[in-house]
Design a protein around this motif. Structure first.
Motif, PDB file in Angstrom:
ATOM      1  N   GLY A 290       0.876  -1.231  -0.163  1.00 27.88           N
ATOM      2  CA  GLY A 290      -0.113  -0.021  -0.113  1.00 27.88           C
ATOM      3  C   GLY A 290       0.857   1.378   0.076  1.00 27.88           C
ATOM      4  N   GLN A 291       2.208   1.125   0.181  1.00 30.39           N
ATOM      5  CA  GLN A 291       2.990   2.310   0.054  1.00 30.39           C
ATOM      6  C   GLN A 291       3.987   2.025  -0.949  1.00 30.39           C
ATOM      7  OE1 GLN A 291       4.813   2.482   3.953  1.00 30.39           O
ATOM      8  NE2 GLN A 291       2.787   2.501   5.006  1.00 30.39           N
ATOM      9  N   ALA A 292       4.575   3.242  -1.476  1.00 31.30           N
ATOM     10  CA  ALA A 292       5.958   3.417  -2.283  1.00 31.30           C
ATOM     11  C   ALA A 292       6.705   4.294  -1.848  1.00 31.30           C
ATOM     12  CB  ALA A 292       5.258   3.454  -3.930  1.00 31.30           C
ATOM     13  N   PHE A 293       7.897   3.941  -2.457  1.00 31.73           N
ATOM     14  CA  PHE A 293       9.102   5.125  -1.864  1.00 31.73           C
ATOM     15  C   PHE A 293       9.832   5.529  -3.238  1.00 31.73           C
ATOM     16  CE2 PHE A 293      13.470   5.657  -0.884  1.00 31.73           C
ATOM     17  CZ  PHE A 293      13.610   6.639   0.050  1.00 31.73           C
ATOM     18  N   LEU A 294      10.029   6.771  -3.174  1.00 30.51           N
ATOM     19  CA  LEU A 294      10.846   7.127  -4.222  1.00 30.51           C
ATOM     20  C   LEU A 294      11.713   8.306  -3.809  1.00 30.51           C
ATOM     21  CD1 LEU A 294      11.195   7.173  -7.421  1.00 30.51           C
ATOM     22  CD2 LEU A 294       9.441   8.759  -7.811  1.00 30.51           C
ATOM     23  N   PRO A 295      12.965   8.343  -4.028  1.00 29.72           N
ATOM     24  CA  PRO A 295      13.975   9.263  -3.508  1.00 29.72           C
ATOM     25  C   PRO A 295      13.659  10.851  -3.958  1.00 29.72           C
ATOM     26  CG  PRO A 295      15.067   7.347  -4.181  1.00 29.72           C
ATOM     27  CD  PRO A 295      13.921   7.164  -4.687  1.00 29.72           C
ATOM     28  N   MET A 296      14.122  11.721  -3.153  1.00 22.92           N
ATOM     29  CA  MET A 296      13.750  13.022  -3.579  1.00 22.92           C
ATOM     30  C   MET A 296      14.562  13.707  -4.627  1.00 22.92           C
ATOM     31  SD  MET A 296      15.176  15.023  -0.093  1.00 22.92           S
ATOM     32  CE  MET A 296      15.661  16.525  -1.054  1.00 22.92           C
ATOM     33  N   HIS A 297      15.683  13.081  -4.693  1.00 26.63           N
ATOM     34  CA  HIS A 297      16.588  13.902  -5.495  1.00 26.63           C
ATOM     35  C   HIS A 297      16.567  14.110  -7.031  1.00 26.63           C
ATOM     36  CE1 HIS A 297      18.904  13.249  -1.878  1.00 26.63           C
ATOM     37  NE2 HIS A 297      18.547  11.957  -1.992  1.00 26.63           N
ATOM     38  N   TRP A 298      15.610  13.101  -7.604  1.00 27.88           N
ATOM     39  CA  TRP A 298      15.532  13.254  -9.006  1.00 27.88           C
ATOM     40  C   TRP A 298      14.849  14.389  -9.667  1.00 27.88           C
ATOM     41  CZ3 TRP A 298      19.407   9.820 -10.298  1.00 27.88           C
ATOM     42  CH2 TRP A 298      19.483   8.790  -9.366  1.00 27.88           C
ATOM     43  N   GLY A 299      15.428  15.214 -10.169  1.00 29.65           N
ATOM     44  CA  GLY A 299      14.445  16.320 -10.862  1.00 29.65           C
ATOM     45  C   GLY A 299      14.399  15.996 -12.378  1.00 29.65           C
ATOM     46  N   ASP A 300      13.939  16.971 -13.181  1.00 25.47           N
ATOM     47  CA  ASP A 300      13.747  16.661 -14.742  1.00 25.47           C
ATOM     48  C   ASP A 300      15.101  16.605 -15.291  1.00 25.47           C
ATOM     49  OD1 ASP A 300      11.764  16.827 -16.744  1.00 25.47           O
ATOM     50  OD2 ASP A 300      13.019  18.473 -17.489  1.00 25.47           O
ATOM     51  N   ARG A 301      16.191  17.227 -14.699  1.00 27.50           N
ATOM     52  CA  ARG A 301      17.353  16.901 -15.511  1.00 27.50           C
ATOM     53  C   ARG A 301      17.991  15.557 -15.596  1.00 27.50           C
ATOM     54  NH1 ARG A 301      22.352  19.199 -16.793  1.00 27.50           N
ATOM     55  NH2 ARG A 301      24.153  18.422 -15.740  1.00 27.50           N
ATOM     56  N   TYR A 302      17.477  14.652 -14.353  1.00 23.89           N
ATOM     57  CA  TYR A 302      17.901  13.326 -14.278  1.00 23.89           C
ATOM     58  C   TYR A 302      16.923  12.202 -14.827  1.00 23.89           C
ATOM     59  CZ  TYR A 302      21.961  15.540 -12.144  1.00 23.89           C
ATOM     60  OH  TYR A 302      22.811  16.155 -11.949  1.00 23.89           O
ATOM     61  N   LEU A 303      15.686  12.411 -14.601  1.00 14.47           N
ATOM     62  CA  LEU A 303      14.357  11.689 -14.753  1.00 14.47           C
ATOM     63  C   LEU A 303      13.325  12.505 -15.287  1.00 14.47           C
ATOM     64  CD1 LEU A 303      12.855   9.055 -14.427  1.00 14.47           C
ATOM     65  CD2 LEU A 303      12.190  10.070 -11.960  1.00 14.47           C
ATOM     66  N   LYS A 304      12.951  12.385 -16.532  1.00 11.47           N
ATOM     67  CA  LYS A 304      11.938  13.243 -17.233  1.00 11.47           C
ATOM     68  C   LYS A 304      10.747  13.431 -16.301  1.00 11.47           C
ATOM     69  CE  LYS A 304       9.484  13.797 -21.570  1.00 11.47           C
ATOM     70  NZ  LYS A 304       9.218  13.242 -22.988  1.00 11.47           N
ATOM     71  N   GLY A 305      10.448  14.474 -16.269  1.00 12.45           N
ATOM     72  CA  GLY A 305       9.324  14.962 -15.115  1.00 12.45           C
ATOM     73  C   GLY A 305       9.881  15.472 -13.635  1.00 12.45           C
ATOM     74  N   GLY A 306      10.759  14.391 -13.249  1.00 12.82           N
ATOM     75  CA  GLY A 306      10.983  14.667 -11.978  1.00 12.82           C
ATOM     76  C   GLY A 306      10.033  14.358 -10.749  1.00 12.82           C
ATOM     77  N   VAL A 307      10.346  13.954  -9.780  1.00 11.85           N
ATOM     78  CA  VAL A 307       9.678  13.274  -8.554  1.00 11.85           C
ATOM     79  C   VAL A 307       8.746  14.297  -8.060  1.00 11.85           C
ATOM     80  CG1 VAL A 307       9.801  12.546  -6.294  1.00 11.85           C
ATOM     81  CG2 VAL A 307      11.823  11.903  -7.767  1.00 11.85           C
ATOM     82  N   ASN A 308       8.853  15.588  -7.970  1.00 11.89           N
ATOM     83  CA  ASN A 308       8.029  16.487  -7.689  1.00 11.89           C
ATOM     84  C   ASN A 308       7.033  16.850  -8.519  1.00 11.89           C
ATOM     85  OD1 ASN A 308       8.615  16.831  -4.820  1.00 11.89           O
ATOM     86  ND2 ASN A 308      10.524  18.006  -5.517  1.00 11.89           N
ATOM     87  N   THR A 309       6.892  16.494  -9.613  1.00  4.82           N
ATOM     88  CA  THR A 309       5.748  16.568 -10.638  1.00  4.82           C
ATOM     89  C   THR A 309       4.483  15.792  -9.574  1.00  4.82           C
ATOM     90  OG1 THR A 309       7.139  16.284 -12.585  1.00  4.82           O
ATOM     91  CG2 THR A 309       4.815  15.708 -12.699  1.00  4.82           C
ATOM     92  N   LEU A 310       4.703  14.830  -8.735  1.00  2.00           N
ATOM     93  CA  LEU A 310       3.710  14.122  -8.121  1.00  2.00           C
ATOM     94  C   LEU A 310       3.238  14.801  -6.931  1.00  2.00           C
ATOM     95  CD1 LEU A 310       5.576  10.617  -8.475  1.00  2.00           C
ATOM     96  CD2 LEU A 310       3.750  11.546 -10.134  1.00  2.00           C
TER      97      LEU A 310
END
Length: 903
Positions: free
Chosen positions: A659-679
Motif C-alpha cells: 500500500g506504500q511506495a518510496f521514491l528518493p527526492m533527488h531526481w529532478g527533470d534533469r535526471y528523470l523526465k518530469g522529476g519526482v516533484n511532479t507528483l
C-alpha cells in the motif's frame, strides 16, 4: 606545487562538519575532516569526503547572462550591465505596482552574511516581507513547534547528548543517510553502552532501523496519534515528572482531556502497530533516566507538521526530560545554514534576532536599528504562496538565490508554469545546469563552497567560520557581494541622496551589524565574531558579549522564553494527511533521501562516484505490490498523482509496507523526465506553511514502451549532458546518470512507444561521436534495431543501442573493464539480439562502499568466505572511513546467518 590547507565547513547537511581543504591557491585538490572541529572530530560522510570531486567547472555559472525577451536565448554580459538592468526592472516594477510586486526566494545554503544582506534589501530598502527561503520546505514546522511549546526557535541540545542519553527516539529521519556523521556517533555510543535504548519511528525499515531496539513502522502521517498515545500511557502509569510539570509548564489539563481518548487500542489500530509495541515504547520513554528525541523531514514535511513537533515536545515536558545531559527535543537541520537563516529572519514571517514580522514592537526595533522610518506591515508570502502569486501575475519580478525551485518545490507543473509566466526572473546561482536556470532571464554567477567567506550555524546552535580557500572561477562573486552591489544601485533609485544602508566591503561587517540585533535576545550572538571563532573555535549560542565559551544546553534552570517563563503543553488533535488512499489512488507515495546524493543534485550530480550506490531513480514497492501489479524489477510504470505523472522503473523492496511506495527526492527533470516533484502536493501546514512533500496519493499504470535506447559516452560528461538531454525530450521515459570513477561517463536509458525519426538518432549518434572513425555498427531498419560501439586504443569509449537493449549490462561491463574482445565484434556484426554468454556482473552489482570503492559483489564474496564485519573491514577496507555502508553490510551478514527480529 604550493599545497596549502584551509579549515572550513562542509556545505551539505546541518551537522556542520569541519573540513580541511587542500589546495594550491587556485584549485581544490582534496578534502578531509577537521579533527579539531567539535561537530565531527575529523569524520566525514561519503558526500563530504568527495567534495573536491564535485563542482565540475563545465557545470558552473562563470559569467552573467541576460535574456532581453521571453523566448530568446540568454547571452553573455558584464556585471554592470547585468545589475543595472536588474535595478531598472525592479525599480520600475516597484514604482508601478508597489513593493509587494517583487519577491526574493533564497536558500538554507547561503551564509549568514548573505542572508542578512538579502533581509535588509527586501525589508528596509524595497519595503516588502516577500522574502522566503527553501528552509520553508524543511524546517519551518520545527520553528513553530519550538516557538509554541518552548517560547523560542532554539534547539536545546548538543551533539554530545547523543552519547549521554539512555533512550534515544529517532522520528521521521533516516539518520544513517541524512546525517551520517551523527549516526556514526550514536552507533559508537550504543556499542559502548548496549543498555541504551534506540527507538526508530518510520513507515519504512531504513538503514537507521538496523540500530534500533524497537522499530515502530507506523502508517504515514499518524505521528500525532502515536505521541498522544504514548502520553496517554505515561499519564496512566504515572511515568511523568509532576514536580517539573507544576513548576515549569502550563496547559496540561487541556492536553490530558484530549489524550484521554487516545487509548492503546485506538492508537495501535490507527498507527498500524501492535499494542505491545506502543506499551514498550512508552515504558522506555517514561522510565529512562534520560530521554532524547531526534527528528527531521518525516515530521516537518506535513500538513500537520507543527502539531507533530509540539506533540513530540509534549513528551519531554511531561517527563521533565529537557535541559539536562542526554535529554531534550532535538531537530536535525536539513541544510548547512537553515539555522542561520532563521536567526537573520529569512522566512517571510520573521525578522532578524528571532523577531516576528507581525509584531509592531519587533518591526519598530529593527527599523530604528537600520535607520529607516518603518518596516512593511503586510504579511509576506511563504514559498507555496509566493509561487501561486507568481503564476497569477501578482509577483512581477522574482530574485532566486542558491536554490532550485524547478526541482524542489511540490507540484512542479504549476511551479514551472509560474516561472514561465513571470516577466523577470533573476537566478543567483553557482551552477548553470539546474532545472531553474532554464527559466532565468538574468543569470548571476555566484561563488560556491571553498570560494567564499562567512559563517554558518549548525543543528546544535554552533557557529563556524567558513573560510575561503581558492578564488571563484570566471567572474563568479560571493552572494553577499552580489546582493550588496545590487542594493547599492537600487537605493540610488529608491532612496536618492540618503546615506547608504549597504556600506559593506567584507562579510565580517555584515555579521557584526547583524549580531547587535541579537543582543539580549534568546539567541544572543553579541560576543561572537569571525576573529573570536578563529581564536576559540566554533561556538554555540547564546554567546553574549564578554563570554569565553558558548552554551551547550538551554533551559537547565527550567525557565523558558515565554511571557510567564513556563513551557506550554500544546493540545492539537490528530488530523490525517491531506491525501488518503482511495480507489483511484490506492498507494501512498513517500519521499526521502539517498545515502550519497544531496537535495537536487546540482553539486553531487557532477561526481560520477556518487552514483555508484544508487545510479538511477527506482520506485520501491513491497513484493506483494509487485505481484499484485504483475511487475518485475526494472519494469517501467506510469506513476500518477492528482497533479501529474512520471514514468519510472520499479524495484522490489520489503522495507516498505504493502500500500506504500518510496521514491528518493533527488531526481529532478534533469535526471528523470518530469522529476519526482511532479507528483507531490502543495497543501501545507496552516501554521508553518510547510508543504506535505512526504505523503501523496498515487497509482500505477502499465506502460507499453517497446522501443528502448541505451547510450554511454565517457569524457566531458557535463558537455555531453547539455547536448544529449534536450534530444531525449522526445522519448516517453528518460533516465540519466553518471558512471565510473576513473573514467566518468554519461549513461542514458530511454524508452518510447515506437522508433523515433532516424534523423533524431543521427543527432544522438553525432553527439556520441558514433558517426565516423573507429566505430562498429549494425543496423536492422526493418526491426528498428541499431547498435553502435566506438573503440579507441582497444577500449570502448561510446555505446548506443536502439530498439532493444539486452546487451546493455554486458557492454557496460566491457567498458568498465576497458576491453573490447572478439566476442564484441562477432556479436555486434551478427543478426542477433542477445549478448554472448551471461549478462555481466554489473547488472546486479553496485558500489557498496564509496570511500574505498568496494562493490556489493566483493562484500558478498567475502561473506561467503566466512569473513565477519571486522574481517571485511580488515580485508576490503569497507566501512573503515565514513561508515555509511556498515548498516547494509550488517544486513548482508545477518541474511547469510539468520534474520534478526526486533520487536
Amino acid at each position: 606545487m604550493n599545497r596549502q590547507t584551509t579549515a572550513s565547513t562542509c556545505c551539505y547537511c546541518g551537522v556542520g562538519c569541519g573540513v580541511l581543504i587542500e589546495h594550491d591557491g587556485e584549485r581544490i585538490l582534496g578534502v578531509s575532516g577537521d579533527p579539531a572541529h567539535p561537530a565531527n572530530f575529523g569524520k566525514l560522510c561519503s558526500k563530504g569526503s568527495t567534495l573536491h570531486l564535485t563542482g565540475d567547472l563545465a557545470a558552473r555559472a562563470l559569467y552573467p547572462e541576460l535574456r532581453l525577451g521571453k523566448g530568446l536565448a540568454r547571452s553573455r554580459t558584464d556585471w554592470d550591465t547585468a545589475l543595472d538592468h536588474a535595478t531598472n526592472v525592479f525599480a520600475e516594477t516597484i514604482a508601478e505596482h508597489g513593493p509587494d510586486s517583487v519577491a526574493f526566494y533564497i536558500s538554507g545554503q547561503l551564509l549568514t552574511e548573505d542572508y542578512y544582506a538579502f533581509n535588509k534589501l527586501a525589508r528596509a530598502l524595497v519595503g516588502t516581507n516577500n522574502i522566503d527561503s527553501n528552509s520553508r520546505l524543511c524546517m519551518s514546522s520545527a520553528v513553530v513547534g519550538y516557538k509554541r511549546s518552548l517560547g523560542a526557535d532554539a534547539p536545546p541540545c548538543s551533539y554530545e547528548d547523543l552519547e549521554l542519553s539512555d533512550c534515544v527516539m529517532i522520528v521521521g529521519s533516516n539518520m544513517a543517510y541524512a546525517h551520517p556523521v551523527l549516526f556514526r556517533r550514536l552507533e559508537e555510543a550504543k556499542s559502548r553502552r548496549p543498555q541504551m535504548k534506540v527507538i526508530v519511528i518510520d513507515p519504512r525499515r531504513t538503514d537507521t532501523c538496523d540500530l534500533a531496539d524497537l522499530h515502530l513502522a507506523i502508517l504515514p502521517g499518524t505521528d500525532v496519534a502515536l505521541f498522544h498515545g504514548i502520553l496517554h500511557l505515561l499519564l496512566w502509569e504515572d511515568w511523568v515528572d509532576r514536580d517539573f510539570i507544576k513548576a515549569h509548564t502550563e496547559g496540561l489539563a487541556e492536553l490530558k482531556t484530549l489524550v484521554r481518548d487516545y487509548t492503546p487500542q485506538m492508537v495501535a489500530q490507527l498507527c498500524g502497530i501492535s499494542i505491545e509495541q506502543l506499551q514498550q515504547c512508552a515504558e522506555w520513554v517514561g522510565t529512562a533516566p534520560s530521554f532524547l528525541s531526534l527528528w527531521c523531514m518525516g515530521l516537518n514535511q506535513s500538513t500537520a507538521g507543527s502539531a507533530k513537533n509540539s506533540a513530540l515536545i509534549n513528551l519531554h515536558l511531561a517527563t521533565g526530560q529537557i535541559g539536562r545531559p542526554g535529554t531534550g527535543p532535538f531537530s536535525l537541520t536539513g541544510q548547512p545554514n537553515a539555522m542561520g537563516g532563521r536567526e537573520t529572519g529569512s522566512l517571510s514571517n520573521l525578522l532578524p534576532g528571532h523577531r516576528d514580522a507581525a509584531n509592531p514592537e519587533h518591526r519598530a526595533e529593527v527599523a530604528a536599528y537600520w535607520g529607516v522610518e518603518s518596516l512593511p506591515e503586510a504579511p509576506g508570502l511563504s514559498a507555496i504562496e509566493l509561487f501561486e502569486n507568481l503564476r497569477s501575475g501578482k509577483i512581477k519580478a522574482l530574485w532566486i538565490a542558491c536554490t532550485n525551485p524547478a526541482q524542489s518545490m511540490p507540484d512542479q507543473s504549476a511551479v514551472r508554469a509560474a516561472l514561465e509566466a513571470c516577466p523577470f526572473v533573476v537566478l543567483q546561482e553557482a551552477f548553470r545546469t539546474t532545472e531553474t536556470a532554464a527559466f532565468a532571464d538574468l543569470l548571476l554567477p555566484a561563488a560556491s563552497w571553498g570560494e567564499k567567506e562567512g559563517s554558518v550555524t549548525n543543528s546544535e546552535r554552533r557557529i563556524s567560520h567558513v573560510r575561503k580557500a581558492v578564488v571563484a572561477p570566471g567572474e563568479a562573486r560571493p552572494d553577499w557581494a552580489i546582493t550588496v552591489d545590487f542594493a547599492q544601485r537600487l537605493e540610488k533609485r529608491l532612496r536618492p541622496r540618503q546615506p547608504s544602508l549597504f556600506a559593506f566591503d567584507q562579510p565580517s561587517q555584515l555579521f557584526d551589524e547583524f549580531k547587535a540585533l541579537t543582543r539580549g535576545r534568546d539567541l544572543d550572538l553579541s560576543g561572537i565574531s569571525h576573529a573570536l571563532i578563529d581564536e576559540l573555535g566554533p561556538q554555540q549560542w547564546p554567546f553574549p558579549a564578554g563570554a569565553r565559551q558558548g552554551t551547550p544546553r538551554l533551559y537547565g534552570d527550567g525557565i523558558f522564553p515565554t511571557a510567564n517563563g513556563r513551557a506550554r503543553f500544546i493540545a492539537d488533535p490528530y488530523r490525517a494527511a491531506k491525501e488518503q488512499r482511495d480507489a483511484r489512488f490506492p498507494l501512498t507515495l513517500i519521499t526521502g533521501r539517498l545515502r550519497d546524493q544531496w537535495h537536487g543534485m546540482s553539486r553531487t550530480g557532477t561526481a560520477a562516484q556518487l552514483f555508484g550506490h544508487v545510479s538511477e531513480a527506482v520506485l520501491s514497492l513491497h513484493p506483494d505490490e509487485m505481484r499484485r501489479h504483475r511487475l518485475q524489477p526494472g519494469d517501467l510504470v506510469n506513476l500518477k498523482s492528482r497533479r501529474g505523472a512520471v514514468i519510472v522503473a520499479v524495484g522490489s523492496d520489503d522495507s516498505v509496507r504493502p500500500g506504500q511506495a518510496f521514491l528518493p527526492m533527488h531526481w529532478g527533470d534533469r535526471y528523470l523526465k518530469g522529476g519526482v516533484n511532479t507528483l507531490t502536493l502543495p497543501a501545507f501546514d496552516p501554521l508553518s506553511k510547510q508543504p506535505e512533500l512526504k505523503h501523496s496519493g498515487v497509482r500505477l499504470e502499465a506502460v507499453n514502451l517497446p522501443w528502448q535506447l541505451f547510450a554511454l559516452i565517457e569524457g566531458d560528461v557535463q558537455r555531453h549532458f547539455e547536448t544529449l538531454r534536450p534530444l531525449c525530450e522526445a522519448f516517453s521515459y528518460v533516465s540519466l546518470s553518471l558512471v565510473g570513477r576513473e573514467r566518468p561517463a554519461l549513461l542514458i536509458r530511454a524508452a518510447h512507444g515506437q522508433a523515433p525519426d532516424p534523423q533524431l538518432l543521427g543527432e544522438i549518434d553525432q553527439c556520441l561521436s558514433l558517426l565516423d572513425g573507429p566505430v562498429l555498427a549494425y543496423d536492422d531498419p526493418r526491426r528498428a534495431i541499431g547498435k553502435r560501439v566506438r573503440i579507441e586504443n582497444g577500449s570502448i569509449t561510446a555505446i548506443r543501442l536502439a530498439g532493444e537493449t539486452l546487451a546493455q549490462h554486458w557492454l557496460q561491463s566491457l567498458w568498465l573493464e576497458g576491453r573490447a574482445d572478439q566476442q564484441l565484434r562477432r556479436w555486434l556484426l551478427a543478426p542477433m539480439s542477445a549478448p554472448p554468454g551471461t549478462v555481466g556482473a554489473i547488472a546486479t552489482d553496485k558500489t557498496l562502499c564509496n570511500c574505498e570503492n568496494v562493490s556489493l559483489n566483493a562484500v558478498c564474496a567475502g561473506i561467503r568466505q566466512g569473513l565477519d564485519l571486522q574481517g571485511l573491514k580488515n580485508n576490503l577496507r569497507c566501512g573503515t572511513q565514513c561508515g555509511s555502508c556498515v548498516p547494509e553490510i550488517k544486513r548482508l551478514l545477518a541474511a547469510e546467518a539468520r534474520p534478526v527480529a526486533v520487536i
